[in-house]
Structure formats: structure tokens, C-alpha cells
Scaffold this motif. Structure first.
Motif, PDB file in Angstrom:
ATOM      1  N   GLU A  71       0.718  -1.679  -0.262  1.00 53.18           N
ATOM      2  CA  GLU A  71       0.238  -0.179  -0.241  1.00 53.18           C
ATOM      3  C   GLU A  71       0.994   1.951   0.146  1.00 53.18           C
ATOM      4  O   GLU A  71       0.442   2.452  -0.437  1.00 53.18           O
ATOM      5  N   GLU A  72       1.836   1.338   0.886  1.00 55.14           N
ATOM      6  CA  GLU A  72       2.893   2.650   0.300  1.00 55.14           C
ATOM      7  C   GLU A  72       3.517   2.667  -0.321  1.00 55.14           C
ATOM      8  O   GLU A  72       4.944   3.826  -0.468  1.00 55.14           O
ATOM      9  N   GLY A  73       3.713   1.352  -1.947  1.00 52.68           N
ATOM     10  CA  GLY A  73       4.373   2.185  -3.016  1.00 52.68           C
ATOM     11  C   GLY A  73       5.322   1.100  -3.042  1.00 52.68           C
ATOM     12  O   GLY A  73       6.801   1.298  -3.957  1.00 52.68           O
ATOM     13  N   GLY A  74       5.932   0.679  -2.134  1.00 51.84           N
ATOM     14  CA  GLY A  74       7.404  -0.451  -1.632  1.00 51.84           C
ATOM     15  C   GLY A  74       6.865  -1.805  -2.340  1.00 51.84           C
ATOM     16  O   GLY A  74       6.074  -2.026  -3.110  1.00 51.84           O
ATOM     17  N   ALA A  75       7.714  -2.718  -2.418  1.00 47.37           N
ATOM     18  CA  ALA A  75       7.852  -3.818  -3.318  1.00 47.37           C
ATOM     19  C   ALA A  75       9.115  -4.682  -2.453  1.00 47.37           C
ATOM     20  O   ALA A  75       9.910  -4.332  -1.987  1.00 47.37           O
ATOM     21  N   ALA A  76       8.293  -5.802  -2.687  1.00 44.28           N
ATOM     22  CA  ALA A  76       9.352  -7.242  -2.290  1.00 44.28           C
ATOM     23  C   ALA A  76       9.191  -8.593  -3.044  1.00 44.28           C
ATOM     24  O   ALA A  76       8.569  -8.671  -3.492  1.00 44.28           O
ATOM     25  N   VAL A  77       9.963  -8.841  -3.133  1.00 36.95           N
ATOM     26  CA  VAL A  77      10.435 -10.299  -3.779  1.00 36.95           C
ATOM     27  C   VAL A  77      10.401 -11.341  -2.584  1.00 36.95           C
ATOM     28  O   VAL A  77       9.949 -11.569  -1.597  1.00 36.95           O
ATOM     29  N   ARG A  78       8.458 -12.230  -3.076  1.00 37.20           N
ATOM     30  CA  ARG A  78       8.217 -12.913  -1.826  1.00 37.20           C
ATOM     31  C   ARG A  78       7.871 -14.668  -2.896  1.00 37.20           C
ATOM     32  O   ARG A  78       7.825 -14.812  -3.888  1.00 37.20           O
ATOM     33  N   PRO A  79       8.467 -15.911  -2.250  1.00 33.15           N
ATOM     34  CA  PRO A  79       8.337 -17.092  -3.099  1.00 33.15           C
ATOM     35  C   PRO A  79       6.278 -17.149  -3.713  1.00 33.15           C
ATOM     36  O   PRO A  79       5.291 -16.849  -3.546  1.00 33.15           O
ATOM     37  N   ALA A  80       6.877 -17.732  -5.307  1.00 30.36           N
ATOM     38  CA  ALA A  80       5.633 -17.872  -5.776  1.00 30.36           C
ATOM     39  C   ALA A  80       4.561 -18.690  -4.273  1.00 30.36           C
ATOM     40  O   ALA A  80       5.280 -18.708  -4.363  1.00 30.36           O
ATOM     41  N   ASP A  81       3.308 -18.575  -4.961  1.00 34.17           N
ATOM     42  CA  ASP A  81       2.119 -19.261  -4.433  1.00 34.17           C
ATOM     43  C   ASP A  81       2.042 -20.504  -4.875  1.00 34.17           C
ATOM     44  O   ASP A  81       2.755 -21.430  -6.093  1.00 34.17           O
ATOM     45  N   GLY A  82       1.987 -21.702  -4.212  1.00 36.20           N
ATOM     46  CA  GLY A  82       2.049 -23.467  -4.447  1.00 36.20           C
ATOM     47  C   GLY A  82       2.767 -23.915  -4.193  1.00 36.20           C
ATOM     48  O   GLY A  82       2.948 -25.057  -4.601  1.00 36.20           O
ATOM     49  N   LEU A  83       4.076 -23.078  -3.752  1.00 37.55           N
ATOM     50  CA  LEU A  83       5.064 -24.321  -3.773  1.00 37.55           C
ATOM     51  C   LEU A  83       5.516 -24.889  -2.079  1.00 37.55           C
ATOM     52  O   LEU A  83       4.631 -24.881  -1.338  1.00 37.55           O
ATOM     53  N   THR A  84       5.928 -26.263  -2.553  1.00 36.50           N
ATOM     54  CA  THR A  84       6.095 -27.119  -1.625  1.00 36.50           C
ATOM     55  C   THR A  84       7.112 -27.834  -2.082  1.00 36.50           C
ATOM     56  O   THR A  84       8.457 -27.331  -2.949  1.00 36.50           O
ATOM     57  N   GLY A  85       7.582 -28.139  -0.495  1.00 41.68           N
ATOM     58  CA  GLY A  85       8.936 -29.414  -0.801  1.00 41.68           C
ATOM     59  C   GLY A  85      10.109 -28.579  -1.171  1.00 41.68           C
ATOM     60  O   GLY A  85       9.891 -27.119   0.014  1.00 41.68           O
ATOM     61  N   LEU A  86      11.679 -29.234  -1.524  1.00 43.83           N
ATOM     62  CA  LEU A  86      12.693 -28.416  -1.829  1.00 43.83           C
ATOM     63  C   LEU A  86      12.510 -26.882  -1.988  1.00 43.83           C
ATOM     64  O   LEU A  86      13.346 -25.987  -1.389  1.00 43.83           O
ATOM     65  N   ALA A  87      11.584 -26.941  -3.128  1.00 47.26           N
ATOM     66  CA  ALA A  87      11.219 -25.312  -3.902  1.00 47.26           C
ATOM     67  C   ALA A  87      10.777 -24.975  -2.892  1.00 47.26           C
ATOM     68  O   ALA A  87      11.230 -23.409  -3.356  1.00 47.26           O
TER      69      ALA A  87
END
Length: 170
Positions: free
Chosen positions: A87-103
């Protein structure tokens, strides 16, 4: 990342990830929703840990072997990331949705590395120059040039070995 690399004490021999259940518990304790991890995931996590240790060594001036970079990049490719705006105009890198296991673990590590790079702190995460130790530590020295996890132990040992070599050669 520091606590991931330090899941084994190379000098003392204590290993936190002896079984897939150990790894699963470790991952869950850090809020990573990876699901149960198997022997293959454990092998991949161990490879990830040692590759990260080598990268941390490179922050102190040691070259990362090309085969280690190949392993690390292959693991990272299996853990996709996404960019999330706030909301503040920032951005962050996050893991993609739905990953499991070692990924899921690899993507969480990759997101943490991306955050450390963005914050300018990634190069300060180093591995001790002592081959017996190689403990990951955060370099808090003003110039960012420390080589040992602690001067009181590893640094002192290295300086004493160097002194003895010079004395023997004189």
C-alpha cells in the motif's frame, strides 16, 4: 540464511538435519509452508546449505567454484519468486504461491537473499576463513573486511599458525 548455513557445526560435528523429519521441523519453525520433506529434499537442502556457505566465503574474497554455482543456480531455478507491491508503494520479492518441498525452502532463501541484496547487507554475510570452522557470521566491522567468525578463536589460531611459520622459516 545465516541460521540455515549454521545448521551444521563443521568443527564440532553437530548436524541439525540428520533426517527428513529434522529438516521438516526446522523449516516449519521458520514459518515456511513446505509440507513434509523427504530424503531427496534433505539431500537438496544440504546441497543448498553448502553452496550458500561457499557464496558466503566469496564475500571474504574466495572464489565460488563453477560447479557450486551450477548446483546453486539449479536449486534456485526450482524455487520461483514473484514481486509483490504494498500500500505504501514499496515492493518485495516473495516465493511464488503453491510451492512445496525443497522448492518452497529454496524460494524462501532466494527471497531472503534478494532482500539482503536490496538492503546492502548481503556482502556482509560471510563464512569463517578457517577451513575447520567455516561458520557463517555477519561482518559488523566498520570496513567490512573481517575474515574470521571471531578473533578470539579462529582469528587467533590463524595468526598463531602464521607466526609459527614465519619463526620456523627464520
Amino acid at each position: 540464511m545465516q541460521d540455515l548455513v549454521n545448521t551444521v557445526d563443521l568443527e564440532g560435528g553437530a548436524e541439525e538435519w540428520r533426517t527428513p523429519a529434522d529438516l521438516t521441523a526446522w523449516v516449519r519453525a521458520r514459518g515456511i509452508a513446505a509440507g513434509p520433506l523427504d530424503a531427496e529434499a534433505l539431500a537438496g537442502a544440504l546441497a543448498l546449505r553448502e553452496a550458500l556457505r561457499d557464496v558466503c566465503s566469496s564475500h571474504a574474497g574466495v572464489d565460488v567454484p563453477p560447479e557450486v554455482l551450477g548446483v546453486l543456480n539449479a536449486l534456485l531455478a526450482a524455487g520461483p519468486l514473484r514481486l509483490v507491491a504494498d500500500e505504501e508503494g514499496g515492493a518485495a520479492v516473495r516465493p511464488a504461491d503453491g510451492l512445496t518441498g525443497l522448492a518452497a525452502l529454496t524460494a524462501a532463501v532466494a527471497a531472503a537473499v534478494a532482500g539482503a541484496v536490496a538492503a546492502g547487507t548481503w556482502q556482509r554475510l560471510k563464512a569463517c576463513a578457517s577451513e575447520e570452522c567455516r561458520w557463517a557470521y555477519y561482518d559488523r566491522s566498520p570496513a567490512g573486511r573481517s575474515r574470521w567468525c571471531t578473533m578470539a578463536i579462529c582469528g587467533s589460531r590463524a595468526k598463531m599458525r602464521s607466526y609459527r611459520r614465519r619463526r620456523a622459516g627464520a
